[in-house]
Design an enzyme around this catalytic site. Structure first.
Site, mmCIF file in Angstrom:
data_model
loop_
_atom_site.group_PDB
_atom_site.id
_atom_site.type_symbol
_atom_site.label_atom_id
_atom_site.label_comp_id
_atom_site.label_asym_id
_atom_site.label_seq_id
_atom_site.Cartn_x
_atom_site.Cartn_y
_atom_site.Cartn_z
ATOM 1 N N SER A 13 0.741 -1.074 -0.005
ATOM 2 C CA SER A 13 0.092 -0.003 -0.093
ATOM 3 C C SER A 13 0.850 1.110 -0.263
ATOM 4 C CB SER A 13 -0.960 0.057 1.174
ATOM 5 O OG SER A 13 -1.872 0.893 1.003
ATOM 6 N N HIS A 42 -7.884 -5.231 -0.418
ATOM 7 C CA HIS A 42 -6.573 -4.683 -0.078
ATOM 8 C C HIS A 42 -5.675 -5.185 1.085
ATOM 9 C CE1 HIS A 42 -3.874 -1.384 -0.675
ATOM 10 N NE2 HIS A 42 -3.994 -0.832 0.680
ATOM 11 N N ASP A 83 -8.741 -6.555 -4.836
ATOM 12 C CA ASP A 83 -8.232 -5.309 -4.145
ATOM 13 C C ASP A 83 -8.748 -4.102 -5.090
ATOM 14 O OD1 ASP A 83 -6.988 -2.940 -3.115
ATOM 15 O OD2 ASP A 83 -4.945 -3.637 -3.011
#
Length: 379
Positions: A158, A356, A323
């Site tokens: 991320s 995610h 995601d």
């Protein structure tokens, strides 16, 4: 790969490095001095060629692996413990792994809760805006402090993956491999919108006091709680939420009111309450804004290939099928830019049900990809 015989790193403790040299930030502000809190796992080899920097995501910190309380090992386990340790992908028999709390953080590094030397009070809202590139320059000073001239690997998921990319572009001679997981070359308008709604929840909380709530003895708990609830929805996959919660209702449901009656509501309330209990609202504002600002192609006429051309590192880019916050299509933009430049890149798209948050999971396929890539690195 994590398995029954692969052990974690055990009991760990953090360290603090103080830097007296001023740090000029991308905003033009200058920090006269700063501290970074960090943890290390494994042993740095003689020529300091085996170091891995793990960059954390939005709400992460330096405590990557191991546990900090021998009486409560599970409760104090690092956020990426499943991938670090002897026999795990980040094998501490080979690698020296470093986790660091970013500038602006709330886990010991200099941030809004720290004392502003000019006023003798907490920085609060006066703490300068930080960008991903500022973290790179601060982390480079930590690398110097540790005697590391070049990282074998800089990696993260991320926002941490974005940091790995920025490292490879900004200080190319100091990174041999960049592992970019569940990341993107910049945020979409939708993602910026989610971040703004989350920030507005905090900024409009009556206990926020313009960011100087420390002096008022308050904490914008309600706003931070709502921000986390909103963010958490975006970290999960729709199918995962349907399977885990569906329309299941709590046993006490049926009040015909606005309390949490559905299981998904109860889950989000729990996540929001837990997060608001330990995280700092000013840090949340800074971290989400750093995400918004991240766009290495901006100064390259919008051409990501031009921006990445400075990198000398080899890349591993990993994306996850469910995601939707940082979709595989965004990861493939990074891959296509590198391929266009003739730069070395490997790409893996992992089928996962966890949205995610997949980059945090102990997924055998995902870990095998990382493990295989790291095993081929010559130290």
């Amino acid at each position: 790969m994590t398995n029954g015989s692969a052990q974690g790193v055990g009991l760990v403790s953090s360290q603090r490095a103080h830097f007296d040299q001023p740090l000029e930030l991308r905003s033009g502000a200058v920090l006269p001095a700063f501290d970074l809190v960090y943890e290390t796992y494994g042993t740095l080899n003689a020529d300091a060629s085996n170091a891995i920097l793990v960059c954390h995501a939005l709400s992460g910190h330096h405590h990557v692996a191991g546990y900090t309380d021998a009486d409560n090992p599970e409760r104090t386990l690092g956020w990426w413990d499943n991938i670090v340790g002897p026999g795990r992908p980040l094998d501490t028999r080979r690698f020296f792994v470093v986790g660091v709390n970013n500038l602006g953080g709330c886990h010991g590094s200099t941030g809004p809760k720290s004392i502003n030397p000019a006023t003798g009070k907490p920085w609060g809202a006066d703490f300068p805006m930080v960008a991903v590139v500022d973290w790179v320059h601060a982390q480079a000073r930590l690398a110097d402090h540790l005697g590391i001239r070049q990282w074998a690997v800089v990696m993260g998921g991320s926002l941490g993956g974005m940091q790995a990319m920025r490292w490879a572009i900004t200080l190319p001679e100091r990174v041999r491999h960049a592992v970019v997981i569940a990341a993107a070359p910049n945020l979409t308008a939708e993602n910026i919108a989610f971040n703004d709604v989350a920030r507005q929840a905090i900024l409009t909380d009556p206990d926020f006091h313009g960011g100087h709530y420390y002096e008022h003895g308050t904490h914008p708990w309600r706003g931070l709680r709502l921000a986390r609830m909103l963010g958490h929805i975006t970290y999960l996959a729709e199918d995962q939420m349907a399977e885990k919660f569906g329309r299941k209702r709590r046993p006490e449901a049926g009040s015909y009111g606005f309390e949490a009656e559905f299981e998904v509501e109860s889950y989000l309330h729990y996540q929001g309450d837990k997060f608001a209990g330990y995280f700092d609202a000013n840090t949340y504002l800074l971290m989400t804004r750093a995400l918004d600002y991240f766009d290495p192609a901006r100064v390259a006429g919008g051409d990501l290939a031009v921006a990445l051309a400075a990198a000398r590192a080899e890349f591993l880019v990993v994306a996850f099928s469910t995601d939707w916050r940082f979709s595989p299509e965004r990861s493939r933009e990074i891959v296509h830019a590198l391929v266009h430049n003739g730069q070395a890149v490997a790409y893996a798209e992992i089928d996962s049900a966890h949205g995610h948050d997949s980059f945090l999971m102990d997924d055998p396929h995902y870990h095998a990809v990382v493990d295989s890539y790291l095993k081929r690195i010559t130290l």
